[in-house]
Motif scaffolding. Structure first.
Motif, PDB file in Angstrom:
ATOM      1  N   GLY A  79      12.986   2.565  -6.106  1.00  0.00           N
ATOM      2  CA  GLY A  79      13.232   1.409  -5.243  1.00  0.00           C
ATOM      3  C   GLY A  79      13.151   1.792  -3.782  1.00  0.00           C
ATOM      4  N   GLY A  80      13.781   0.973  -2.928  1.00  0.00           N
ATOM      5  CA  GLY A  80      13.867   1.287  -1.511  1.00  0.00           C
ATOM      6  C   GLY A  80      12.540   1.314  -0.793  1.00  0.00           C
ATOM      7  N   SER A  81      12.470   2.152   0.230  1.00  0.00           N
ATOM      8  CA  SER A  81      11.280   2.213   1.087  1.00  0.00           C
ATOM      9  C   SER A  81      10.061   2.727   0.333  1.00  0.00           C
ATOM     10  CB  SER A  81      11.554   3.101   2.306  1.00  0.00           C
ATOM     11  OG  SER A  81      11.884   4.422   1.907  1.00  0.00           O
ATOM     12  N   VAL A  82      10.279   3.574  -0.676  1.00  0.00           N
ATOM     13  CA  VAL A  82       9.154   4.099  -1.453  1.00  0.00           C
ATOM     14  C   VAL A  82       8.467   2.965  -2.198  1.00  0.00           C
ATOM     15  CG1 VAL A  82       8.518   5.583  -3.395  1.00  0.00           C
ATOM     16  CG2 VAL A  82      10.119   6.409  -1.661  1.00  0.00           C
ATOM     17  N   ALA A  83       9.241   2.133  -2.889  1.00  0.00           N
ATOM     18  CA  ALA A  83       8.662   1.038  -3.662  1.00  0.00           C
ATOM     19  C   ALA A  83       8.048  -0.025  -2.763  1.00  0.00           C
ATOM     20  CB  ALA A  83       9.734   0.413  -4.551  1.00  0.00           C
ATOM     21  N   ALA A 132       8.699   9.659   7.441  1.00  0.00           N
ATOM     22  CA  ALA A 132       9.151  11.044   7.335  1.00  0.00           C
ATOM     23  C   ALA A 132      10.656  11.164   7.164  1.00  0.00           C
ATOM     24  CB  ALA A 132       8.699  11.818   8.569  1.00  0.00           C
ATOM     25  N   TYR A 133      11.401  10.118   7.496  1.00  0.00           N
ATOM     26  CA  TYR A 133      12.857  10.166   7.443  1.00  0.00           C
ATOM     27  C   TYR A 133      13.426   9.473   6.211  1.00  0.00           C
ATOM     28  CZ  TYR A 133      11.825  11.293  12.283  1.00  0.00           C
ATOM     29  OH  TYR A 133      11.305  11.860  13.412  1.00  0.00           O
ATOM     30  N   SER A 134      12.573   8.994   5.333  1.00  0.00           N
ATOM     31  CA  SER A 134      13.036   8.230   4.170  1.00  0.00           C
ATOM     32  C   SER A 134      13.566   9.134   3.069  1.00  0.00           C
ATOM     33  CB  SER A 134      11.888   7.380   3.608  1.00  0.00           C
ATOM     34  OG  SER A 134      11.472   6.410   4.532  1.00  0.00           O
ATOM     35  N   ASP A 135      14.604   8.633   2.388  1.00  0.00           N
ATOM     36  CA  ASP A 135      15.069   9.311   1.191  1.00  0.00           C
ATOM     37  C   ASP A 135      14.373   8.694  -0.019  1.00  0.00           C
ATOM     38  OD1 ASP A 135      16.255   6.850   0.873  1.00  0.00           O
ATOM     39  OD2 ASP A 135      18.309   7.557   1.133  1.00  0.00           O
ATOM     40  N   LEU A 136      14.859   8.969  -1.202  1.00  0.00           N
ATOM     41  CA  LEU A 136      14.333   8.380  -2.432  1.00  0.00           C
ATOM     42  C   LEU A 136      15.456   7.622  -3.110  1.00  0.00           C
ATOM     43  CD1 LEU A 136      12.325   8.044  -4.820  1.00  0.00           C
ATOM     44  CD2 LEU A 136      13.138  10.264  -5.656  1.00  0.00           C
ATOM     45  N   GLU A 137      15.191   6.385  -3.503  1.00  0.00           N
ATOM     46  CA  GLU A 137      16.173   5.595  -4.235  1.00  0.00           C
ATOM     47  C   GLU A 137      15.726   5.466  -5.688  1.00  0.00           C
ATOM     48  OE1 GLU A 137      17.510   1.925  -2.636  1.00  0.00           O
ATOM     49  OE2 GLU A 137      17.598   2.679  -0.578  1.00  0.00           O
ATOM     50  N   LEU A 138      16.601   5.857  -6.591  1.00  0.00           N
ATOM     51  CA  LEU A 138      16.337   5.739  -8.025  1.00  0.00           C
ATOM     52  C   LEU A 138      17.296   4.701  -8.611  1.00  0.00           C
ATOM     53  CD1 LEU A 138      15.812   9.344  -9.447  1.00  0.00           C
ATOM     54  CD2 LEU A 138      14.138   7.506  -9.307  1.00  0.00           C
ATOM     55  N   LEU A 139      16.750   3.737  -9.341  1.00  0.00           N
ATOM     56  CA  LEU A 139      17.535   2.711 -10.014  1.00  0.00           C
ATOM     57  C   LEU A 139      17.583   3.068 -11.491  1.00  0.00           C
ATOM     58  CD1 LEU A 139      15.698  -0.316  -8.352  1.00  0.00           C
ATOM     59  CD2 LEU A 139      17.752   0.836  -7.511  1.00  0.00           C
ATOM     60  N   ARG A 182       0.845  -1.190   0.000  1.00  0.00           N
ATOM     61  CA  ARG A 182       0.000   0.000   0.000  1.00  0.00           C
ATOM     62  C   ARG A 182       0.884   1.245   0.000  1.00  0.00           C
ATOM     63  NH1 ARG A 182      -3.953   0.320   4.926  1.00  0.00           N
ATOM     64  NH2 ARG A 182      -1.951   0.565   5.978  1.00  0.00           N
ATOM     65  N   MET A 183       0.549   2.208  -0.825  1.00  0.00           N
ATOM     66  CA  MET A 183       1.336   3.423  -0.959  1.00  0.00           C
ATOM     67  C   MET A 183       0.867   4.442   0.085  1.00  0.00           C
ATOM     68  SD  MET A 183       3.821   4.665  -2.828  1.00  0.00           S
ATOM     69  CE  MET A 183       3.778   3.475  -4.166  1.00  0.00           C
ATOM     70  N   ASN A 184       1.730   4.777   1.052  1.00  0.00           N
ATOM     71  CA  ASN A 184       1.343   5.748   2.068  1.00  0.00           C
ATOM     72  C   ASN A 184       1.673   7.162   1.604  1.00  0.00           C
ATOM     73  OD1 ASN A 184       4.088   6.355   2.648  1.00  0.00           O
ATOM     74  ND2 ASN A 184       4.200   4.677   4.127  1.00  0.00           N
ATOM     75  N   GLN A 185       1.330   8.148   2.424  1.00  0.00           N
ATOM     76  CA  GLN A 185       1.484   9.539   2.009  1.00  0.00           C
ATOM     77  C   GLN A 185       2.950   9.920   1.820  1.00  0.00           C
ATOM     78  OE1 GLN A 185       0.262  12.350   5.008  1.00  0.00           O
ATOM     79  NE2 GLN A 185       1.058  11.118   6.717  1.00  0.00           N
ATOM     80  N   HIS A 186       3.831   9.335   2.616  1.00  0.00           N
ATOM     81  CA  HIS A 186       5.251   9.638   2.470  1.00  0.00           C
ATOM     82  C   HIS A 186       5.785   9.099   1.147  1.00  0.00           C
ATOM     83  CE1 HIS A 186       5.419  11.004   6.608  1.00  0.00           C
ATOM     84  NE2 HIS A 186       4.871   9.872   7.008  1.00  0.00           N
ATOM     85  N   ALA A 187       5.303   7.933   0.745  1.00  0.00           N
ATOM     86  CA  ALA A 187       5.763   7.333  -0.504  1.00  0.00           C
ATOM     87  C   ALA A 187       5.186   8.062  -1.721  1.00  0.00           C
ATOM     88  CB  ALA A 187       5.385   5.854  -0.541  1.00  0.00           C
ATOM     89  N   LYS A 188       3.973   8.536  -1.630  1.00  0.00           N
ATOM     90  CA  LYS A 188       3.295   9.107  -2.792  1.00  0.00           C
ATOM     91  C   LYS A 188       4.032  10.313  -3.354  1.00  0.00           C
ATOM     92  CE  LYS A 188      -1.434   7.526  -1.921  1.00  0.00           C
ATOM     93  NZ  LYS A 188      -2.813   7.920  -1.541  1.00  0.00           N
ATOM     94  N   TRP A 189       4.369  11.281  -2.509  1.00  0.00           N
ATOM     95  CA  TRP A 189       5.017  12.480  -3.060  1.00  0.00           C
ATOM     96  C   TRP A 189       6.458  12.195  -3.468  1.00  0.00           C
ATOM     97  CZ3 TRP A 189       9.392  14.815  -1.315  1.00  0.00           C
ATOM     98  CH2 TRP A 189       9.759  14.658   0.026  1.00  0.00           C
ATOM     99  N   ARG A 190       7.096  11.231  -2.808  1.00  0.00           N
ATOM    100  CA  ARG A 190       8.437  10.828  -3.234  1.00  0.00           C
ATOM    101  C   ARG A 190       8.385  10.143  -4.604  1.00  0.00           C
ATOM    102  NH1 ARG A 190       8.418  11.047   2.206  1.00  0.00           N
ATOM    103  NH2 ARG A 190      10.371  11.542   3.319  1.00  0.00           N
ATOM    104  N   LEU A 191       7.321   9.382  -4.837  1.00  0.00           N
ATOM    105  CA  LEU A 191       7.172   8.728  -6.135  1.00  0.00           C
ATOM    106  C   LEU A 191       6.925   9.754  -7.234  1.00  0.00           C
ATOM    107  CD1 LEU A 191       7.115   6.020  -7.577  1.00  0.00           C
ATOM    108  CD2 LEU A 191       4.655   5.915  -7.154  1.00  0.00           C
TER     109      LEU A 191
END
Length: 301
Positions: free
Chosen positions: A40-44, A50-57, A9-18
């Motif tokens: 990738g990472g926690s977003v995927a 709130a402390y997650s970064d964004l991982e791009l593959l 499930r995509m939470n609010q933190h993941a949505k804007w990072r995506l």
């Protein structure tokens, strides 16, 4: 029963990072030699907070040289997060003040990890993590390019589960933990406890045909697994607030339930040593010594 292969499930933190990832992928897709871009990472995985970064593959036809990596860095108007002496210097970006990790990959690397794990049934955790990352990766560009490897990774073989059970069930050995529980050395006790719990996590992942997401996501992944002891999250957290002897008792119950599950699903796995490790009595001489406060025979304390 939950299906661990369903997208999280995509939470609010993941949505804007995506959304940020999608914008960045549009720029990355313009580079010659880039076949695909994925988040990738926690977003995927749906674990972002709130402390997650964004991982791009970023998938190239071959590993980009320093000039191309610098061109990517400049194209994204990035800053370096770490000094050049840091191992993460080349991959850790700041884009508009937000941390983004850009990982340059090739399909050859992904296939090599898949060969190692799926064909040779390796328990190598780095390779398993590569597969877990790809399994949950969200394609942003080049979906067709990534689909074959994602489909291949979706087939977790029984032989791999057996290899993990054979490798990590023996970690359920309580002798040293029992001694540490009776000594005034919480550092040793929790070090041994954590080692056993690492093995427990790997066994439960294997029973659920789930690859290794790193220990960072220990509780997040456990919450998604259908085949686990009842109330596993609460019971494991309680081990750190109860007295050592009480924690050993509770841990023993959790491990016994896990072994019983493994024996039911994979009866071909020999658990004689595992059972022996769970039934470790403290020798009477040591019990007397602990009670009287004197050394037992052969005790070098």
């Amino acid at each position: 029963m939950k299906n661990v292969n369903e997208p999280p499930r995509m939470n609010q933190h993941a949505k804007w990072r995506l959304e940020l990832a999608q914008n960045l992928s549009e720029q990355l897709s313009n580079f010659s030699g880039v076949h695909a871009v994925a988040a990738g990472g926690s977003v995927a995985r749906g674990y972002a907070d709130a402390y997650s970064d964004l991982e791009l593959l970023v998938y190239w036809n071959h590993q980009p040289d320093a000039e191309n990596r610098l061109a990517v860095f400049n194209c994204l108007n990035a800053e370096r997060r770490y000094p050049q002496m840091d191992i993460g210097y080349d991959s850790a970006y700041l884009i508009n003040g937000f941390p983004v990790d850009v990982w340059h990959r090739t399909m050859e690397q992904e296939e090599a990890a898949a060969d190692k794990v799926l064909d040779h049934f390796s328990t190598d955790l780095d390779a398993s993590n590569v597969l877990d990352t790809m399994k949950f990766a969200i394609p942003l560009y080049g979906t067709d390019y990534l689909q074959p490897i994602k489909e291949r990774i979706g087939a977790y073989p029984d032989q791999l589960t057996v290899k993990f059970l054979e490798a990590y069930l023996p970690h359920f050995h309580l002798r040293q933990l029992l001694y540490a529980a009776r000594r005034d050395n919480p550092t040793a006790f929790y070090s041994i406890l954590n080692s056993i719990l690492d093995g427990l996590f790997l066994v439960l992942l294997a029973l659920n045909k789930s690859y290794f997401p790193t220990y960072k996501w220990f509780y997040k992944r456990l919450a998604e697994l259908p085949l686990v002891p009842e109330q596993i999250d609460f019971r494991l957290r309680q081990l750190y607030v109860e007295s050592p002897l009480s924690a050993v008792k509770q841990l023993t119950a959790i491990l016994e339930e896990t072994v019983a599950l493994a024996e039911r699903l994979y009866p071909q796995v020999d658990t004689a040593f595992v059972r022996y490790g769970l039934e470790q009595p403290i020798p009477q001489a040591y019990k007397n010594a602990f009670t009287l406060g004197v050394k037992a025979p052969g005790d070098s304390r």
